[in-house]
Design an enzyme around this catalytic site. Structure first.
Site, PDB file in Angstrom:
ATOM      1  N   HIS A 220      -5.010  14.587  -8.966  1.00 27.79           N
ATOM      2  CA  HIS A 220      -5.181  13.035  -9.002  1.00 27.79           C
ATOM      3  C   HIS A 220      -3.977  12.637 -10.369  1.00 27.79           C
ATOM      4  O   HIS A 220      -3.644  11.486 -10.482  1.00 27.79           O
ATOM      5  CB  HIS A 220      -6.551  12.567  -9.901  1.00 27.79           C
TER       6      HIS A 220
ATOM      7  N   ASN B 187      -2.762  12.949  -3.838  1.00 23.53           N
ATOM      8  CA  ASN B 187      -3.717  13.251  -4.572  1.00 23.53           C
ATOM      9  C   ASN B 187      -4.368  14.679  -4.317  1.00 23.53           C
ATOM     10  O   ASN B 187      -4.751  15.626  -5.187  1.00 23.53           O
ATOM     11  CB  ASN B 187      -5.015  12.370  -4.578  1.00 23.53           C
TER      12      ASN B 187
ATOM     13  N   ASP C  18      -1.622   9.556 -10.081  1.00 24.71           N
ATOM     14  CA  ASP C  18      -1.865   8.365 -11.296  1.00 24.71           C
ATOM     15  C   ASP C  18      -0.419   8.023 -11.829  1.00 24.71           C
ATOM     16  O   ASP C  18      -0.061   6.929 -12.236  1.00 24.71           O
ATOM     17  CB  ASP C  18      -2.644   8.777 -12.573  1.00 24.71           C
TER      18      ASP C  18
ATOM     19  N   ASP D 184       0.895  -0.991   0.080  1.00 27.89           N
ATOM     20  CA  ASP D 184      -0.085   0.014   0.006  1.00 27.89           C
ATOM     21  C   ASP D 184       0.962   1.329   0.049  1.00 27.89           C
ATOM     22  O   ASP D 184       1.790   1.233   0.736  1.00 27.89           O
ATOM     23  CB  ASP D 184      -1.108  -0.066   1.246  1.00 27.89           C
TER      24      ASP D 184
ATOM     25  N   GLU E 150      -4.828   2.431  -3.985  1.00 26.32           N
ATOM     26  CA  GLU E 150      -3.102   2.384  -4.131  1.00 26.32           C
ATOM     27  C   GLU E 150      -2.811   1.103  -3.470  1.00 26.32           C
ATOM     28  O   GLU E 150      -1.527   1.001  -3.212  1.00 26.32           O
ATOM     29  CB  GLU E 150      -2.949   3.543  -3.388  1.00 26.32           C
TER      30      GLU E 150
END
Length: 335
Positions: free
Chosen positions: A217, A212, A221, A204, A247
């Site tokens: 975002h 973010n 990404d 994680d 994630e």
């Protein structure tokens, strides 16, 4: 049963053909026996029994490749036999066989089966009233086969595309959770059968929501895609990476022991420390690791890895925690 029919296209075609054969050929078989045409009746009965046997074999073994090829040969061979025995009226049975052969088996086999059936009828010739009729039949059979090939080829491409979309994460290009569930089940079965060891790593990205929120975002990404690229460059080709959600990712590795697993995990953590970045600085990840126990179910295996990940995050993140241990390993030094 319904699930297998929905997910296995060839099995559904095999089943449909068998049911159609039973419903479509049975009345003719009964009629021919009643009319005293024993040879034609026996041919019809043999075709029905053979196709039914092929369907049963496909359901019991899951081997749709062999059963599909067998049924394509039986259907086309039976149609040729019916044409020889019955005459002109029997020629019409070959047309559905020309179409279904492309769905029952590979195109190269279907082409051979179809050509062999048409040539066999033409060589025998008794079913045709004239040479004009024979050549008209041959041309129409070839046209039907070509159309069936084009449709089957397009259908196969569309199925493969849909399967790809259903199993691949569009952002990172790795397999999704649906694929992961299937692969974990296969790994557990393989371990029970061969004794090969398997390891599951649940990772994680730390503070991903903050990335973010602060940088957008698109930055998040970029972090996801870059992390996937780094992991795939530093594991074996046989290892599989899945996006578990958001994630979180799952790495499935085979043939690893405790020592090798620790070396791999230390290296991955070091690689992420060194190369994974976002606009605000470095990115770290927490890891939960579990080796598959003998006889353990995929759900229990995944749960143990998830609990190890939870401990890694609770211990301050940027940690590697093994499911059979309580103490987290310290973070690797950044380069």
């Amino acid at each position: 049963m319904l699930y297998r029919l929905k997910t296995d296209f060839r099995l559904s075609i095999i089943t449909l053909l068998a049911i159609s054969a039973l419903l479509g050929i049975s009345p003719f078989a009964i009629m021919r026996f009643l009319q005293g045409n024993m040879l034609a009746g026996v041919v019809d009965l043999t075709i029905m029994l053979s196709i039914t046997a092929g369907m049963v074999y496909a359901w019991l073994t899951g081997d749709t490749a062999r059963s599909g090829f067998f049924m394509a040969v039986v259907a086309s061979g039976g149609a040729v036999t019916v044409g020889v025995v019955v005459g002109e009226a029997g020629l019409f049975w070959l047309y559905p066989c020309l179409v279904t052969s492309f769905f029952l088996t590979e195109p190269r086999y279907a082409i051979f089966i179809n050509l062999a059936a048409v040539i066999a009828l033409m060589v025998h010739g008794a079913a045709f009233g004239s040479s004009v009729q024979m050549w008209s039949f041959a041309v129409s059979a070839v046209v039907v086969s070509c159309c069936a090939y084009a449709f089957a080829h397009r259908n196969k491409n569309q199925r493969e595309r849909l399967e790809h979309l259903a199993t691949i994460d569009p952002l990172t290009g790795v397999k999704n959770r649906r694929s992961m569930d299937e692969e974990l089940a296969m790994a557990a079965a393989s371990a029970a059968r061969t004794g090969i060891s398997y390891a599951l790593v649940l990772l994680d990205i730390d503070h991903f929501k903050k990335i973010n929120d602060e940088h957008g975002h698109s930055a998040g990404d970029d972090v996801l895609t870059e992390m996937v690229a780094l992991i795939e460059q530093n594991v074996r080709r046989s290892d599989q990476l899945f996006r578990f959600g958001g994630e979180e990712f799952v790495l499935l590795m085979s043939g690893v022991d405790h020592t090798g697993l620790r070396a791999v995990m230390h290296n991955l953590q070091h690689i992420l420390h060194r190369f994974l970045r976002h606009p605000g600085g470095s990115v770290t990840a927490s890891f939960g690791v579990a080796l598959l126990k003998p006889g353990e179910s995929p759900d229990c295996w995944l749960t143990r890895a998830d609990e190890a990940l939870y401990r890694a995050k609770a211990c301050g993140r940027d940690q590697i925690v093994y499911a059979d241990e309580v103490v987290a390993e310290p973070a690797a030094e950044t380069a």
